[in-house]
Write a protein that holds these residues in place. Structure first.
Motif, PDB file in Angstrom:
ATOM      1  N   ASP B 127      -8.770  36.226   4.949  1.00 51.51           N
ATOM      2  CA  ASP B 127      -7.463  36.815   5.248  1.00 51.51           C
ATOM      3  C   ASP B 127      -7.456  38.294   4.919  1.00 51.51           C
ATOM      4  OD1 ASP B 127      -6.806  34.285   5.920  1.00 51.51           O
ATOM      5  OD2 ASP B 127      -5.816  33.818   4.016  1.00 51.51           O
ATOM      6  N   TYR B 128      -6.456  38.991   5.461  1.00 53.07           N
ATOM      7  CA  TYR B 128      -6.396  40.429   5.282  1.00 53.07           C
ATOM      8  C   TYR B 128      -4.950  40.878   5.244  1.00 53.07           C
ATOM      9  CZ  TYR B 128      -6.696  45.387   6.656  1.00 53.07           C
ATOM     10  OH  TYR B 128      -6.559  46.742   6.727  1.00 53.07           O
ATOM     11  N   LYS B 129      -4.668  41.798   4.339  1.00 49.70           N
ATOM     12  CA  LYS B 129      -3.330  42.375   4.298  1.00 49.70           C
ATOM     13  C   LYS B 129      -3.455  43.869   4.515  1.00 49.70           C
ATOM     14  CE  LYS B 129       0.783  42.850   1.524  1.00 49.70           C
ATOM     15  NZ  LYS B 129       1.442  42.664   0.264  1.00 49.70           N
ATOM     16  N   ASP B 130      -2.729  44.372   5.506  1.00 45.24           N
ATOM     17  CA  ASP B 130      -2.728  45.811   5.767  1.00 45.24           C
ATOM     18  C   ASP B 130      -1.801  46.471   4.747  1.00 45.24           C
ATOM     19  OD1 ASP B 130      -2.192  48.399   6.690  1.00 45.24           O
ATOM     20  OD2 ASP B 130      -2.629  47.820   8.760  1.00 45.24           O
ATOM     21  N   ASN B 131      -2.390  47.279   3.879  1.00 43.73           N
ATOM     22  CA  ASN B 131      -1.590  47.839   2.785  1.00 43.73           C
ATOM     23  C   ASN B 131      -0.520  48.800   3.269  1.00 43.73           C
ATOM     24  OD1 ASN B 131      -2.696  46.400   0.702  1.00 43.73           O
ATOM     25  ND2 ASN B 131      -4.402  47.822   0.475  1.00 43.73           N
ATOM     26  N   LYS B 132      -0.739  49.418   4.426  1.00 46.22           N
ATOM     27  CA  LYS B 132       0.259  50.370   4.926  1.00 46.22           C
ATOM     28  C   LYS B 132       1.469  49.665   5.507  1.00 46.22           C
ATOM     29  CE  LYS B 132      -1.874  54.771   5.847  1.00 46.22           C
ATOM     30  NZ  LYS B 132      -3.172  54.760   6.522  1.00 46.22           N
ATOM     31  N   THR B 133       1.216  48.684   6.392  1.00 50.78           N
ATOM     32  CA  THR B 133       2.332  48.035   7.077  1.00 50.78           C
ATOM     33  C   THR B 133       2.794  46.791   6.339  1.00 50.78           C
ATOM     34  OG1 THR B 133       0.826  46.684   8.370  1.00 50.78           O
ATOM     35  CG2 THR B 133       1.463  48.788   9.331  1.00 50.78           C
ATOM     36  N   GLY B 134       1.980  46.316   5.409  1.00 46.52           N
ATOM     37  CA  GLY B 134       2.320  45.095   4.692  1.00 46.52           C
ATOM     38  C   GLY B 134       2.081  43.837   5.509  1.00 46.52           C
ATOM     39  N   LYS B 135       1.573  44.019   6.728  1.00 46.49           N
ATOM     40  CA  LYS B 135       1.363  42.875   7.606  1.00 46.49           C
ATOM     41  C   LYS B 135       0.175  42.027   7.119  1.00 46.49           C
ATOM     42  CE  LYS B 135       1.162  41.916  12.490  1.00 46.49           C
ATOM     43  NZ  LYS B 135       0.808  42.405  13.792  1.00 46.49           N
ATOM     44  N   GLU B 136       0.340  40.715   7.210  1.00 44.48           N
ATOM     45  CA  GLU B 136      -0.742  39.835   6.757  1.00 44.48           C
ATOM     46  C   GLU B 136      -1.400  39.122   7.932  1.00 44.48           C
ATOM     47  OE1 GLU B 136       0.044  37.456   3.328  1.00 44.48           O
ATOM     48  OE2 GLU B 136       1.512  38.913   2.593  1.00 44.48           O
ATOM     49  N   TYR B 137      -2.687  38.997   7.845  1.00 38.87           N
ATOM     50  CA  TYR B 137      -3.453  38.367   8.920  1.00 38.87           C
ATOM     51  C   TYR B 137      -4.242  37.199   8.344  1.00 38.87           C
ATOM     52  CZ  TYR B 137      -2.650  42.851  11.300  1.00 38.87           C
ATOM     53  OH  TYR B 137      -2.093  43.962  11.863  1.00 38.87           O
ATOM     54  N   LYS B 138      -4.290  36.097   9.083  1.00 38.84           N
ATOM     55  CA  LYS B 138      -5.056  34.932   8.620  1.00 38.84           C
ATOM     56  C   LYS B 138      -6.348  34.830   9.422  1.00 38.84           C
ATOM     57  CE  LYS B 138      -3.741  31.402   6.410  1.00 38.84           C
ATOM     58  NZ  LYS B 138      -3.536  32.013   5.100  1.00 38.84           N
ATOM     59  N   ASP B 139      -7.385  34.344   8.749  1.00 33.30           N
ATOM     60  CA  ASP B 139      -8.636  33.992   9.426  1.00 33.30           C
ATOM     61  C   ASP B 139      -9.235  35.089  10.291  1.00 33.30           C
ATOM     62  OD1 ASP B 139      -8.588  31.533   8.274  1.00 33.30           O
ATOM     63  OD2 ASP B 139      -7.645  30.530   9.985  1.00 33.30           O
ATOM     64  N   LEU B 140      -9.374  36.255   9.719  1.00 31.53           N
ATOM     65  CA  LEU B 140     -10.089  37.325  10.443  1.00 31.53           C
ATOM     66  C   LEU B 140     -11.580  37.199  10.167  1.00 31.53           C
ATOM     67  CD1 LEU B 140      -8.048  40.625   9.985  1.00 31.53           C
ATOM     68  CD2 LEU B 140      -7.943  38.951  11.821  1.00 31.53           C
ATOM     69  N   LEU B 141     -12.345  37.894  11.008  1.00 33.80           N
ATOM     70  CA  LEU B 141     -13.794  37.943  10.794  1.00 33.80           C
ATOM     71  C   LEU B 141     -14.091  39.132   9.884  1.00 33.80           C
ATOM     72  CD1 LEU B 141     -16.585  36.781  11.691  1.00 33.80           C
ATOM     73  CD2 LEU B 141     -16.612  38.579  13.420  1.00 33.80           C
ATOM     74  N   TYR B 142     -14.608  38.852   8.684  1.00 33.62           N
ATOM     75  CA  TYR B 142     -15.082  39.951   7.830  1.00 33.62           C
ATOM     76  C   TYR B 142     -16.462  40.351   8.336  1.00 33.62           C
ATOM     77  CZ  TYR B 142     -11.632  38.706   4.157  1.00 33.62           C
ATOM     78  OH  TYR B 142     -10.503  38.440   3.431  1.00 33.62           O
ATOM     79  N   GLN B 143     -16.597  41.606   8.723  1.00 37.86           N
ATOM     80  CA  GLN B 143     -17.875  42.096   9.228  1.00 37.86           C
ATOM     81  C   GLN B 143     -18.482  42.957   8.131  1.00 37.86           C
ATOM     82  OE1 GLN B 143     -16.199  43.975  12.685  1.00 37.86           O
ATOM     83  NE2 GLN B 143     -15.075  42.112  13.101  1.00 37.86           N
ATOM     84  N   ILE B 144     -19.526  42.437   7.526  1.00 36.52           N
ATOM     85  CA  ILE B 144     -20.057  43.065   6.323  1.00 36.52           C
ATOM     86  C   ILE B 144     -21.363  43.775   6.647  1.00 36.52           C
ATOM     87  CG2 ILE B 144     -20.816  42.603   3.947  1.00 36.52           C
ATOM     88  CD1 ILE B 144     -18.914  40.104   4.119  1.00 36.52           C
ATOM     89  N   ARG B 145     -21.455  45.042   6.250  1.00 39.11           N
ATOM     90  CA  ARG B 145     -22.646  45.825   6.614  1.00 39.11           C
ATOM     91  C   ARG B 145     -22.939  46.882   5.570  1.00 39.11           C
ATOM     92  NH1 ARG B 145     -21.867  51.054   9.743  1.00 39.11           N
ATOM     93  NH2 ARG B 145     -24.016  50.557  10.162  1.00 39.11           N
ATOM     94  N   PRO B 146     -24.236  47.213   5.441  1.00 36.40           N
ATOM     95  CA  PRO B 146     -24.567  48.341   4.573  1.00 36.40           C
ATOM     96  C   PRO B 146     -24.145  49.633   5.258  1.00 36.40           C
ATOM     97  CG  PRO B 146     -26.564  47.404   5.535  1.00 36.40           C
ATOM     98  CD  PRO B 146     -25.415  46.593   6.036  1.00 36.40           C
ATOM     99  N   ALA B 147     -23.743  50.631   4.487  1.00 38.57           N
ATOM    100  CA  ALA B 147     -23.375  51.915   5.073  1.00 38.57           C
ATOM    101  C   ALA B 147     -23.876  53.010   4.160  1.00 38.57           C
ATOM    102  CB  ALA B 147     -21.862  51.999   5.233  1.00 38.57           C
TER     103      ALA B 147
END
Ligand SMILES: Cc1cc2nc3c(=O)[nH]c(=O)nc-3n(C[C@H](O)[C@H](O)[C@H](O)COP(=O)(O)OP(=O)(O)OC[C@H]3O[C@@H](n4cnc5c(N)ncnc54)[C@H](O)[C@@H]3O)c2cc1C
Ligand SMILES: Nc1ncnc2c1ncn2[C@@H]1O[C@H](COP(=O)(O)O)[C@@H](O)[C@H]1O
Lengths: 290, 339
Positions: B127-147
């Protein structure tokens, strides 16, 4: 025959030299301690443009770079090597852009320089390593793309033949113009700065940079219009504000972690016969080897 | 609708390993999200390929089979893939981070106006919460990568655009067959109606792709040498040891750059990613860019004369010593003990 070439180049932090002094005590990267450099593969792209100009003297090379005001360095570095003109695409409203928003802005700037025959970009930038901005720019413009170019083998007024370097081999392709080509690090290295051009363009400045300087400088500057590096902002390019910067970026960074080694409780051994023999026995007994 | 798409890459009309790795990961994500796993194959003379894919738990195979689609070329493959995405509206679309996938992915993402995360090494649902808008999202794809040259690991999400697109590195996901009897359905795509004449803008003059010579990602045991191994001749010693154990020789970039061995043996961020049963790191210091490609190995043995070399921290067995003393002893004891 003269061609119109656009080169895309980016100023990047030198992530290849993240040494001990660039890491803070808490393990985070101190970006300020990294020098800002010309993205390595963009120099390969610039060289391809210069090679074409060596061959076809009427060729005109325009360089586009998008970044903060200090990215004007990229344009000076390129003027010293032989480009004709450079634009700095800069606007606070572009900040926080991901590759989609970046490529949108760049494509708008390319349209300002239309018509053109070839766009050359690096394969990828070493800060993000995404290799996306080139192909995405080509798509926004609706033109063909050739990625991983190692050598431009021939060009005529309407087509170009390019050797591509792939993971396990090569491919030679021919495309109609206009085309966007991303250049691989295995292509020819960029030539050094030319001493005459360095003298000529040493004092090239953007308007933003000029404002910090004194009046004498301004006056001598005005006499030499070629020293002016033009800046382009959101309004100059007619960008849709919904499609730029953080707002125009569909990808969001959720969080960032520093890479720290989790120490395993490793067994320390020496090169003694006893230790090595013991280890080999353990490996065989546990069926890891054998 | 709302399924998971995997673009399957072909190498001489064989489904490439990266695609099978993506399908295996895709299956897990699909179970997690309770949706279907769907494969897309674009090429020519490929009607036999779906049966290779089904065992990986594929529910649907979309096939676009046409002479104009082989070998791979950017615009025709983009047109077909984009059209299918628009029709089927998958929630996730995965592509390999290979020279084909990194050519195709950005083109597709720009045409659809969706985000794309390059070079992921891990995918997780969360899950993900957009700190700016406060909107919450369920079941997103976390895309994890080295940077940042491998010095940080970033988790990226695409909250508002669909599909969520990512390219994934070769070798980081495990190939896993679900069941040899798993059956899905096949859907043929009408290619002629989709391709415009001006889609064929590239002419391929020549193509020389070498078959994969070194199979590092498939090796169970890897004997890797670094700059500390010192010469090409010393690498022969590693080769002898690897042959004895039935393993492959790998290398750090410093060893490859010094010409001790070939580029196709490089392990790490800019080489291949491996996860063998046993990994020997010999004369390798353990830079982050190297360890990124081997730290998932089941067991690690480091051999380094410097007791403070970072690689020792990662090892199950850390041997502080000269490799030219240690390896001959290992060879000798192995021959004695395995008799
Ligand atoms: C963007 C980027 C991408 C990169 N990608 C990769 C990558 O994919 N793969 C990769 O490997 N590197 C990569 N690197 C390079 C990486 O940062 C290191 O420079 C490299 O891994 C170092 O290789 P090494 O450990 O063999 O050499 P060194 O760091 O020089 O280490 C040699 C080690 O050998 C030991 N040694 C010396 N003599 C002996 C002896 N006789 N017996 C035992 N031990 C001995 C020394 O103590 C030392 O620890 C990348 C770097 C960047 C910036
Ligand atoms: N801000 C930018 N300004 C100019 N060119 C860029 C910019 N970002 C990316 N590029 C070009 O796109 C290539 C690929 O970048 P990337 O997708 O970030 O790896 C680079 O090598 C540059 O040629």
């Amino acid at each position: 025959m003269g061609l119109k070439i656009i080169v895309l180049a980016k100023q990047v932090p030198d992530t290849r030299n993240v040494g001990k002094n660039a890491m803070r005590a808490d393990g985070t990267v101190n970006r300020g301690a990294l020098s800002a450099i010309y993205n390595p593969e963009d120099l390969n792209a610039l060289e391809q443009a210069l090679l074409i100009k060596d061959k076809f003297k009427d060729t005109e090379i325009t360089l586009l770079t998008m970044g903060p005001p200090r990215a004007a360095d990229i344009i000076r570095e390129s003027l010293y090597r032989g480009i004709d003109k450079g634009f700095l695409i800069t606007d606070r409203r572009f900040a926080g852009a991901d590759t989609l928003a970046t490529s949108y802005v760049i494509s708008k700037a390319v349209l300002k320089c239309s018509p053109f025959d070839i766009i050359l970009s690096g394969r990828q930038a070493i800060d993000g390593d995404t290799a996306q901005v080139g192909p995405q720019t080509a798509e926004h413009l609706g033109i063909a793309q050739i990625t991983y170019a190692e050598e431009i083998q021939s060009i005529d007024k309407s087509s170009i033949q390019v050797k591509r370097r792939l993971e396990r081999g090569i491919e030679v392709v021919k495309s109609k113009l206009p085309v966007l080509i991303t250049v691989h690090g295995s292509a020819s290295k960029c030539r050094p700065k030319n001493a005459k051009l360095l003298m000529k363009y040493k004092y090239a400045k953007t308007n933003t940079e000029l404002q910090a300087l004194n009046e004498d400088y301004m006056n001598s500057f005005k006499a030499k219009p070629y020293l002016n590096i033009e800046e382009l902002n959101l309004d100059d390019l007619g960008c849709d504000i919904e499609r730029v910067g953080l707002k125009g970026s569909p990808t969001k960074v959720k969080n960032i972690e520093n890479v720290v080694f989790k120490s395993k409780d490793s067994k320390r051994l020496t090169a003694s016969n006893r230790d090595i023999k013991g280890l080999i026995k353990t490996l065989i007994e546990s069926r890891v080897v054998g | 609708m709302e399924n998971i798409f995997v673009y399957c890459e072909l190498e001489n009309n064989v489904i490439s390993d990266i695609s099978l790795e993506l399908l295996s990961k895709g299956r897990k994500l699909a179970d997690n999200l309770e949706c279907k796993l769907e494969a897309v194959i674009i090429g020519h003379n490929i009607l036999e390929l779906p049966k290779v894919l089904f065992p990986y738990g594929v529910d649907t195979v979309y096939i676009a089979d046409n002479k104009k689609l082989s070998p791979y070329s950017t615009i025709p493959h983009t047109s077909i893939f984009v059209d299918l995405i628009k029709k089927e509206q998958p929630q996730i679309a995965l592509v390999g981070a290979t020279s084909i996938g990194r050519d195709l992915g950005p083109r597709v993402s720009a045409r659809l106006g969706v985000g794309l995360t390059a070079d992921c090494t891990e995918l997780v649902i969360g899950d993900y919460k957009d700190n700016k808008t406060g909107k919450e999202y369920k079941d997103l794809l976390y895309q994890i990568r080295p940077a940042f040259g491998g010095n940080i690991i970033a988790t990226i999400v695409n909250p508002d655009t669909r599909p969520q697109m990512a390219t994934i590195r070769e070798g980081v996901m495990k190939k896993e067959i679900v069941s040899s009897t798993y059956e899905g359905k096949i859907i043929n795509i009408d290619v002629e109606s989709l391709l415009k004449d001006d889609d064929i803008v590239l002419e391929i003059i020549e193509r020389e792709i070498e078959p994969r010579k070194v199979n590092l990602s498939g090796a169970q045991i890897i004997v890797s040498g670094g700059f500390g191994v010192g010469s090409k001749e010393n690498f022969d010693l590693l080769k002898e040891f690897a042959d004895l154990l039935g393993g492959e020789v790998g290398a750090s970039r410093a060893a490859v750059d010094s010409g001790y061995t070939g580029h196709d043996r490089q392990i790490g961020q800019t080489g291949v990613t491996v996860r063998p049963k046993l990994y020997f790191a010999i004369g390798i210091s353990g830079a982050i860019q190297h360890t990124a490609g081997m730290d998932k190995s089941a067991q690690i043995i480091s051999i380094n004369s410097d007791p403070d070399a970072p690689i020792h921290k990662l090892a199950d067995y850390a041997i502080i010593g000269e490799f030219n003393e240690v390896i001959p002893k290992m060879i000798k004891f192995y021959k004695d003990e395995s008799k």
